[in-house]
Design an enzyme around this catalytic site. Sequence first.
Site, PDB file in Angstrom:
ATOM      1  N   ARG A 101       0.833  -1.208   0.000  1.00 23.79           N
ATOM      2  CA  ARG A 101       0.000   0.000   0.000  1.00 23.79           C
ATOM      3  C   ARG A 101       0.874   1.266   0.000  1.00 23.79           C
ATOM      4  O   ARG A 101       1.011   1.928  -1.023  1.00 23.79           O
ATOM      5  CB  ARG A 101      -0.960  -0.036   1.214  1.00 23.79           C
ATOM      6  CG  ARG A 101      -2.126   0.931   1.090  1.00 23.79           C
ATOM      7  CD  ARG A 101      -1.773   2.357   1.442  1.00 23.79           C
ATOM      8  NE  ARG A 101      -1.290   2.487   2.814  1.00 23.79           N
ATOM      9  CZ  ARG A 101      -0.703   3.584   3.272  1.00 23.79           C
ATOM     10  NH1 ARG A 101      -0.522   4.634   2.500  1.00 23.79           N
ATOM     11  NH2 ARG A 101      -0.260   3.630   4.518  1.00 23.79           N
ATOM     12  N   ASP A 102       1.512   1.567   1.106  1.00 30.82           N
ATOM     13  CA  ASP A 102       2.322   2.791   1.211  1.00 30.82           C
ATOM     14  C   ASP A 102       3.483   2.753   0.219  1.00 30.82           C
ATOM     15  O   ASP A 102       3.862   3.774  -0.357  1.00 30.82           O
ATOM     16  CB  ASP A 102       2.830   2.919   2.653  1.00 30.82           C
ATOM     17  CG  ASP A 102       3.578   4.210   2.907  1.00 30.82           C
ATOM     18  OD1 ASP A 102       3.445   5.157   2.119  1.00 30.82           O
ATOM     19  OD2 ASP A 102       4.317   4.277   3.906  1.00 30.82           O
ATOM     20  N   HIS A 141       6.381   4.465  12.448  1.00 34.13           N
ATOM     21  CA  HIS A 141       6.478   4.462  10.988  1.00 34.13           C
ATOM     22  C   HIS A 141       7.579   5.450  10.610  1.00 34.13           C
ATOM     23  O   HIS A 141       7.354   6.649  10.505  1.00 34.13           O
ATOM     24  CB  HIS A 141       5.128   4.891  10.411  1.00 34.13           C
ATOM     25  CG  HIS A 141       5.028   4.792   8.926  1.00 34.13           C
ATOM     26  ND1 HIS A 141       4.235   3.864   8.295  1.00 34.13           N
ATOM     27  CD2 HIS A 141       5.606   5.510   7.936  1.00 34.13           C
ATOM     28  CE1 HIS A 141       4.316   4.027   6.979  1.00 34.13           C
ATOM     29  NE2 HIS A 141       5.143   5.023   6.737  1.00 34.13           N
ATOM     30  N   HIS A 191      10.802   6.896   8.270  1.00 35.18           N
ATOM     31  CA  HIS A 191      11.351   7.003   6.921  1.00 35.18           C
ATOM     32  C   HIS A 191      12.858   7.231   7.033  1.00 35.18           C
ATOM     33  O   HIS A 191      13.325   7.874   7.972  1.00 35.18           O
ATOM     34  CB  HIS A 191      10.690   8.160   6.174  1.00 35.18           C
ATOM     35  CG  HIS A 191       9.316   7.804   5.672  1.00 35.18           C
ATOM     36  ND1 HIS A 191       8.618   8.593   4.800  1.00 35.18           N
ATOM     37  CD2 HIS A 191       8.536   6.721   5.902  1.00 35.18           C
ATOM     38  CE1 HIS A 191       7.445   8.023   4.533  1.00 35.18           C
ATOM     39  NE2 HIS A 191       7.366   6.892   5.189  1.00 35.18           N
ATOM     40  N   CYS A 241       8.796   9.307  -0.726  1.00 33.11           N
ATOM     41  CA  CYS A 241       7.756  10.167  -0.162  1.00 33.11           C
ATOM     42  C   CYS A 241       7.739  11.446  -0.970  1.00 33.11           C
ATOM     43  O   CYS A 241       8.754  12.118  -1.104  1.00 33.11           O
ATOM     44  CB  CYS A 241       8.033  10.490   1.292  1.00 33.11           C
ATOM     45  SG  CYS A 241       6.883  11.748   1.901  1.00 33.11           S
ATOM     46  N   ASN A 256      10.267   4.819   3.011  1.00 35.07           N
ATOM     47  CA  ASN A 256      10.004   3.866   4.078  1.00 35.07           C
ATOM     48  C   ASN A 256      11.232   3.048   4.485  1.00 35.07           C
ATOM     49  O   ASN A 256      12.031   2.635   3.645  1.00 35.07           O
ATOM     50  CB  ASN A 256       8.930   2.882   3.597  1.00 35.07           C
ATOM     51  CG  ASN A 256       7.582   3.550   3.447  1.00 35.07           C
ATOM     52  OD1 ASN A 256       7.107   4.212   4.363  1.00 35.07           O
ATOM     53  ND2 ASN A 256       6.967   3.381   2.282  1.00 35.07           N
TER      54      ASN A 256
HETATM   55 MG    MG Z   1       5.569   5.692   4.703  1.00 38.51          MG
END
Ligand code: MG
Length: 307
Positions: free
Chosen positions: A20-21, A214, A216, A247, A256
Amino acid sequence: MTVPRPGLPERVTIYEVGPRDGLQNEKSLVSAAVKAEFIERLAKAGLEWIETTSFVHPKWVPQLADASEVLASLGESARAHSRPVLVPNERGLDRAIESGVTSIAIFGSATETFAQRNLGRSVEESFEMFAPVVARAKDAGMWVRAYISMCFGDPWEGAVPIEQVVQVSSRLMELGADALSIGDTIGVGTAGHVAALIEALDAAGVRPDRVGVHFHDTYGQALANTLEALRNGVTVVDASTGGLGGCPYAKSATGNLATEDLVWALQGLGIETGVDLDALVSTSTWMAEQLGRPSPSRVVRALSGAS
Ligand code: MG
């Protein structure tokens, strides 16, 4: 070599966000069949929690416009509690319910500017949007995770005050979220900041066992920040296999935290994840071929023999 250290959990739950991300932030489009195969390979590699797709309108996320098709190809496995789908609003929730999924993730913002840019409303207005989504999802027996973006820094507002993140977190828990994911969307957080935020959340009643992190890797801090979070009681860590997904708001293409980098670090500490690192690396190598670019993960590069 495995060398455990005191003060760390015995087991960490990896919350896999690659399908997804990761994919929503990749330039290349991949087919629904490839997405479904990706998810199945991740599950076979031992990842229990996998966020499968998103019901954000395809106008905003064309990469995941085929969400229903992906879920249909996954069949019964997509209905597991450990296969959340991202939903932005009640329309997204309707689609999630129609597709039979039993877990959702909503996404809020710690800052006003990002709330306006990403959600088209203020932070306060976003709570009004989330309230019926969470209430209806809970009524339907769903598990609800709430992401919060920009918890450490914001490209428009700079450093984000800890108290601001605590307030948004508390409000989302009050709405009925089961778990939070504290996002360092532009990767500017450092270890002391991570510890201070988790302590402040705990003091406000948001316990570390409800908090996922979460991170990065924009500034190379994702693993250091993860270890600091683990030292402070967190046991759920978001990661993206192969480091998929940059991102759009960050200064570099690095986004990520790569799941392989995380697993390598945890294995060295003797922390159980249930993940087969070799299977994950071969999945990333396969996915990199689908996307037509190498994985940014250093562990993938080292273990796959890529230069
Ligand atoms: Mg992310």
